[in-house]
Design a protein around this motif. Structure first.
Motif, PDB file in Angstrom:
ATOM      1  N   ALA A 248       0.822  -1.213   0.000  1.00  0.00           N
ATOM      2  CA  ALA A 248       0.000   0.000   0.000  1.00  0.00           C
ATOM      3  C   ALA A 248       0.856   1.264   0.000  1.00  0.00           C
ATOM      4  CB  ALA A 248      -0.931  -0.001   1.207  1.00  0.00           C
ATOM      5  N   LEU A 249       0.396   2.265  -0.756  1.00  0.00           N
ATOM      6  CA  LEU A 249       1.018   3.580  -0.818  1.00  0.00           C
ATOM      7  C   LEU A 249       0.084   4.590  -0.174  1.00  0.00           C
ATOM      8  CD1 LEU A 249       2.183   3.559  -4.562  1.00  0.00           C
ATOM      9  CD2 LEU A 249       3.334   2.552  -2.567  1.00  0.00           C
ATOM     10  N   TYR A 280       5.514   9.458   1.247  1.00  0.00           N
ATOM     11  CA  TYR A 280       6.223  10.634   0.740  1.00  0.00           C
ATOM     12  C   TYR A 280       5.810  11.838   1.567  1.00  0.00           C
ATOM     13  CZ  TYR A 280       7.317  14.521  -2.490  1.00  0.00           C
ATOM     14  OH  TYR A 280       7.790  15.680  -3.051  1.00  0.00           O
ATOM     15  N   GLY A 281       6.731  12.766   1.761  1.00  0.00           N
ATOM     16  CA  GLY A 281       6.394  14.022   2.418  1.00  0.00           C
ATOM     17  C   GLY A 281       7.492  15.035   2.175  1.00  0.00           C
ATOM     18  N   VAL A 298      -1.055   9.687 -12.056  1.00  0.00           N
ATOM     19  CA  VAL A 298       0.244   9.182 -12.511  1.00  0.00           C
ATOM     20  C   VAL A 298       0.719   8.072 -11.576  1.00  0.00           C
ATOM     21  CG1 VAL A 298       2.650   9.778 -12.947  1.00  0.00           C
ATOM     22  CG2 VAL A 298       0.842  11.372 -13.599  1.00  0.00           C
ATOM     23  N   LEU A 299       0.611   8.308 -10.271  1.00  0.00           N
ATOM     24  CA  LEU A 299       1.035   7.300  -9.307  1.00  0.00           C
ATOM     25  C   LEU A 299       0.270   5.993  -9.501  1.00  0.00           C
ATOM     26  CD1 LEU A 299       2.719   6.618  -6.737  1.00  0.00           C
ATOM     27  CD2 LEU A 299       0.736   7.381  -5.408  1.00  0.00           C
ATOM     28  N   TYR A 313       6.394   6.033  -7.289  1.00  0.00           N
ATOM     29  CA  TYR A 313       6.428   7.299  -6.544  1.00  0.00           C
ATOM     30  C   TYR A 313       7.317   8.326  -7.240  1.00  0.00           C
ATOM     31  CZ  TYR A 313       3.698   7.327  -2.215  1.00  0.00           C
ATOM     32  OH  TYR A 313       2.678   7.420  -1.295  1.00  0.00           O
ATOM     33  N   TRP A 314       8.491   7.925  -7.691  1.00  0.00           N
ATOM     34  CA  TRP A 314       9.372   8.889  -8.348  1.00  0.00           C
ATOM     35  C   TRP A 314       8.777   9.388  -9.666  1.00  0.00           C
ATOM     36  CZ3 TRP A 314      13.304  12.100  -7.861  1.00  0.00           C
ATOM     37  CH2 TRP A 314      14.083  12.019  -6.706  1.00  0.00           C
ATOM     38  N   ARG A 315       8.039   8.546 -10.363  1.00  0.00           N
ATOM     39  CA  ARG A 315       7.416   8.985 -11.622  1.00  0.00           C
ATOM     40  C   ARG A 315       6.268   9.956 -11.391  1.00  0.00           C
ATOM     41  NH1 ARG A 315       7.111   3.276 -15.093  1.00  0.00           N
ATOM     42  NH2 ARG A 315       9.369   2.884 -15.088  1.00  0.00           N
ATOM     43  N   SER A 316       5.768  10.038 -10.175  1.00  0.00           N
ATOM     44  CA  SER A 316       4.538  10.797  -9.920  1.00  0.00           C
ATOM     45  C   SER A 316       4.769  12.209  -9.404  1.00  0.00           C
ATOM     46  CB  SER A 316       3.662  10.033  -8.918  1.00  0.00           C
ATOM     47  OG  SER A 316       4.192  10.110  -7.603  1.00  0.00           O
ATOM     48  N   VAL A 317       5.996  12.585  -9.087  1.00  0.00           N
ATOM     49  CA  VAL A 317       6.254  13.913  -8.514  1.00  0.00           C
ATOM     50  C   VAL A 317       7.029  14.749  -9.529  1.00  0.00           C
ATOM     51  CG1 VAL A 317       7.154  15.220  -6.563  1.00  0.00           C
ATOM     52  CG2 VAL A 317       6.325  12.877  -6.208  1.00  0.00           C
TER      53      VAL A 317
END
Length: 336
Positions: A248-249, A280-281, A298-299, A313-317
């Motif tokens: 889970a994210l 993430y924060g 995207v996430l 996660y890296w692709r989504s920010v």
């Protein structure tokens, strides 16, 4: 390239229709572990992770960071990064730092500083735009070769037992596709709803056994099938009533979630303690640019394609300079 808001609004519906597309994901052989020999928990957890995930022994880098600092200055970080990268081969596409702190480099997060380079401009204007992430919404399986970026994440080490449980959740995520839900909450804290326009449409993704649910509420309560939880609150209540599934994210759009030891707002560590596998924060005040937080569609779209948590996660920010990624990087519940 950063996509404009109107283009994204049109685009995210099309992406949702393609959620079942599959891609490969990061492999243990592409991951390096960085262990802090000055922290016994880092040493124990790092070796446990290496064995559990079959990370090659030659991918392990040992460093010394005394006194458990929350923040490094730019020169301290430069020396640390040079020491790490000197031991990494060209096949390494991601780095897992096995510690909770340090988690910041001046006003940057340590993960963004490592992956994209330290950005002093953010310190001069923390509420302004940040350097764009070349990996945003990418489909590359080799970010180092294609973008000159090694993705990075922290594996928190304050508790050996909690870290081992987190690792176990990441590993369990690879065994079966559960019936699950992705929850997106629009809250009463209006300023923290800036990414709500990008929440995926409510509905079902049958091939992934996933229900997408959008709620107007300040907290999710008593749900037992949580795969994604994205919201906007300074403090998220009722986490103890939830059951997060393996892989889970979960994250909240708020100013200081990435200040992992801070007390002014809810630390992103609370998500992992509640059962999430990655989060993430931001470590310093980012203002409420949606580009500085995980973009929901995207996430979700990349995670459902089968990539790992660190890749999704890296692709989504879009602008991650101030954001720290934490958790178990290889979790991939939809990789088949």
């Amino acid at each position: 390239m950063i996509v404009g808001v109107l283009a994204l609004l049109c685009w995210h519906g099309a992406v949702q229709a393609q959620l079942v597309m599959r891609t490969g994901g990061l492999k243990p052989s592409q991951l390096a572990l960085v262990i802090n020999d000055d922290e016994p928990n880092s040493v124990e957890i790092g070796e446990h992770y290496r064995q559990a995930r079959n990370v090659p022994a030659e991918n392990v880098v040992h460093v010394r960071i005394p006194n458990h600092p929350r923040k490094l200055d730019a020169e301290q970080f430069r020396q640390l990064k040079e020491q790490i990268e000197a031991k990494l081969g060209p096949h390494i596409d991601a780095v897992l730092m096995v510690w909770t702190a340090p988690y910041a480099v001046e006003c940057n997060s340590i993960t963004s500083a490592f992956t994209m380079g330290f950005d002093p401009g953010v310190c001069e204007a923390p509420c302004g735009p940040a350097k764009p992430n070349l990996y945003f919404n990418a489909v590359s399986a080799h970010p180092q070769a294609e973008h000159g970026m090694r993705l990075s994440m922290l594996l928190p080490t304050d508790s050996v037992a909690a870290a081992k449980a987190l690792i176990a959740r990441g590993m369990a995520s690879g065994f079966s596709v559960p019936t699950a839900s992705a929850y997106y909450l629009t809250t009463s804290e209006t300023a923290r709803n800036s990414r709500a326009p990008f929440f995926p449409r409510a509905g079902l993704v049958p091939t992934r056994k996933l229900a997408i649910k959008r709620l107007n509420a300040d907290a999710l309560v008593n749900e037992k099938d949580v795969m994604i939880y994205q919201t906007g609150m300074a403090r998220v209540d009722k986490l103890e009533t939830l059951q997060f599934l393996p892989g889970a994210l979960a994250d909240s759009l708020t100013s200081f979630g990435g200040d992992l030891y801070g007390t002014g707002q809810m630390s992103s560590l609370r998500w992992l303690e509640a059962g999430a596998t990655a989060s993430y924060g931001t470590v310093t005040e980012p203002c409420n640019y949606w580009q500085k937080f995980p973009q929901p569609t995207v996430l979700l779209s990349h995670y459902l394609r089968g990539v790992s948590a660190i890749e999704a996660y890296w692709r989504s920010v879009a602008w991650p300079a101030q954001g720290v990624f934490i958790g178990e990087p290889l979790a991939a519940p939809y990789r088949r």
